[in-house]
Design a protein around this motif. Sequence first.
Motif, short mmCIF file in Angstrom:
data_model
loop_
_atom_site.label_atom_id
_atom_site.label_comp_id
_atom_site.label_asym_id
_atom_site.label_seq_id
_atom_site.Cartn_x
_atom_site.Cartn_y
_atom_site.Cartn_z
N SER A 257 -75.61 21.29 34.39
CA SER A 257 -74.25 21.68 34.81
C SER A 257 -73.34 20.47 34.99
O SER A 257 -72.72 20.28 36.05
N VAL A 258 -73.31 19.65 33.95
CA VAL A 258 -72.41 18.48 33.95
C VAL A 258 -71.72 18.42 32.59
O VAL A 258 -72.10 19.15 31.68
N GLY A 259 -70.73 17.54 32.49
CA GLY A 259 -70.11 17.27 31.20
C GLY A 259 -70.70 15.98 30.65
O GLY A 259 -71.14 15.12 31.42
N ILE A 260 -70.68 15.85 29.32
CA ILE A 260 -71.17 14.60 28.72
C ILE A 260 -70.12 14.08 27.75
O ILE A 260 -69.57 14.85 26.94
N THR A 261 -69.84 12.79 27.86
CA THR A 261 -68.89 12.16 26.94
C THR A 261 -69.64 11.11 26.14
O THR A 261 -70.36 10.27 26.71
N ILE A 262 -69.49 11.18 24.83
CA ILE A 262 -70.15 10.21 23.94
C ILE A 262 -69.09 9.44 23.15
O ILE A 262 -68.12 10.03 22.67
N HIS A 263 -69.30 8.12 23.05
CA HIS A 263 -68.34 7.27 22.33
C HIS A 263 -68.84 6.95 20.93
O HIS A 263 -69.94 6.43 20.78
N GLU A 264 -68.01 7.24 19.96
CA GLU A 264 -68.38 6.98 18.56
C GLU A 264 -68.80 5.53 18.33
O GLU A 264 -69.81 5.25 17.69
N ASP A 265 -68.03 4.59 18.89
CA ASP A 265 -68.31 3.19 18.57
C ASP A 265 -69.59 2.66 19.21
O ASP A 265 -70.00 1.54 18.95
N ILE A 318 -74.54 5.14 25.23
CA ILE A 318 -73.59 5.77 24.30
C ILE A 318 -72.53 6.61 25.01
O ILE A 318 -71.62 7.14 24.36
N GLY A 319 -72.64 6.73 26.31
CA GLY A 319 -71.64 7.55 27.00
C GLY A 319 -71.92 7.66 28.48
O GLY A 319 -72.70 6.87 29.03
N PHE A 320 -71.29 8.63 29.09
CA PHE A 320 -71.47 8.82 30.53
C PHE A 320 -71.35 10.30 30.89
O PHE A 320 -70.87 11.12 30.11
N VAL A 321 -71.83 10.59 32.10
CA VAL A 321 -71.85 11.97 32.57
C VAL A 321 -70.62 12.21 33.44
O VAL A 321 -70.24 11.36 34.25
N THR A 322 -69.99 13.36 33.22
CA THR A 322 -68.80 13.71 34.00
C THR A 322 -69.02 15.03 34.72
O THR A 322 -70.05 15.68 34.54
N ASN A 329 -67.47 15.87 25.45
CA ASN A 329 -66.48 15.25 24.58
C ASN A 329 -67.05 14.13 23.74
O ASN A 329 -68.00 13.44 24.13
N PHE A 330 -66.39 13.96 22.60
CA PHE A 330 -66.73 12.88 21.68
C PHE A 330 -65.47 12.05 21.53
O PHE A 330 -64.42 12.57 21.13
N ILE A 331 -65.56 10.77 21.87
CA ILE A 331 -64.38 9.91 21.76
C ILE A 331 -64.50 9.08 20.49
O ILE A 331 -65.42 8.26 20.36
N ALA A 332 -63.61 9.34 19.54
CA ALA A 332 -63.66 8.65 18.25
C ALA A 332 -63.15 7.22 18.40
O ALA A 332 -62.56 6.86 19.43
N PRO A 339 -63.96 17.92 21.10
CA PRO A 339 -65.06 18.59 21.80
C PRO A 339 -66.38 18.33 21.06
O PRO A 339 -66.42 18.37 19.83
N LEU A 340 -67.41 18.04 21.82
CA LEU A 340 -68.73 17.80 21.23
C LEU A 340 -69.33 19.15 20.87
O LEU A 340 -69.41 20.04 21.72
N LYS A 341 -69.71 19.30 19.59
CA LYS A 341 -70.24 20.60 19.16
C LYS A 341 -71.62 20.42 18.55
O LYS A 341 -71.88 19.41 17.92
#
Length: 352
Positions: A257-265, A318-322, A329-332, A339-341
């Motif tokens: 029950s968290v969000g995940i953000t991943i960075h492309e670079d 590669i990212g962090f938990v929100t 989310n995926f940050i290009a 949105p991360l799918k």
Amino acid sequence: MNIFEENKNKNTRVESLGEFGLIDYLTKEVKLENKSSICGIGDDAAVVDMGEFYQLASMDILTEGVHFNLSYTPLKHLGYKSVAVNISDICAMNGDAKQIIVGLAISNRFTVEAIEELYKGIKLACNDYRVDLVGGDTTSSASGLTISITVLGKVAKDKIVYRSGAQINDLVVCTGDLGSAYLGLQLLNRENTIFKENPKIQPDLSGNDYVLKRQLRPDAPVKYIEILKELEIVPTSMIDVSDGVSSEALHISKASSVGITIHEDKIPIDYTAMNLANEFNINPIVCALNGGEDYELLFTVSQSHYEKLKKDPDFTIIGFVTDLSEGNNFIAKDASVHPLKAQGWDAMKSEE
Ligand code: ADP
Ligand code: MG
């Protein structure tokens, strides 16, 4: 009324639910009645209380025509891979695999020598990972080969890692590199098609040993579990990367029950995989996000371990938990947010 008449009008297609939808649908009323059943459906392995420790159990099936193509898959590699992919699920719980049970369904097209080759690979993997082959079942199949392996493992009670423990502000980390196994598969399929059209043309696989190995004979991510132990790191959540890192991140998100953000670079991609992706005109990041079969680990971990992880080339942050409300989310590279799918292959391609 026989069973066919009873089900005459019930023709919901399995595809309409998808693999995970079907599992949820079939198992929604399953309850754990035994006190020793600590965790059932929904993680990489089932967890059983053995008193002093937890026993882990998981199963993976590989089917000819779905998971492997014997025109280009050496049976010895296939045997090895079927063990490795199972051990990977035990690693995902931070555990040690100890035993496997092997089920085979074999059509009459296979010779004893062919099955012996498969077993050479199974035994080699057992030897490499110090796992005992303790049983199985052998039967015939109407067509093709199916390999079903159950793996048993062990983990200390205070070291077990579920998909559900990710905490807001944790780091999101993956091991090794991503996307290579998918590119290996694309290469094998391409060369196989060329060969089928013109058997005089020999496959051109040169310079691509790494991606081919990642597809045909992957390693189980056991070494990373050992390194984490040495570094005295216990992740807050973990999953193995069998379906692409997007899909796995979404599993952690849902279970925790968290969000995940991943960075492309930040996504680690091997340079031969990168070159091959260019040759195929595919975005290598899409291979990493949605390709699958990497058998790396994706985990979340407290920021207090940042220094230790940053120094170790086995791991990439590669990212962090929100908070859940921020979504996945995926940050290009250009800082645009998507949105991360899961299996967002087509969606991602159209966004390029
Ligand atoms: P993984 O990719 O880690 O092997 P799966 O995606 O195959 O895991 O399965 C997800 C969860 O659903 C696991 O906990 C697994 O044990 C469970 N599961 C899968 N298929 C079935 C099934 N037919 N009946 C009951 N549980 C299942
Ligand atoms: Mg798994």
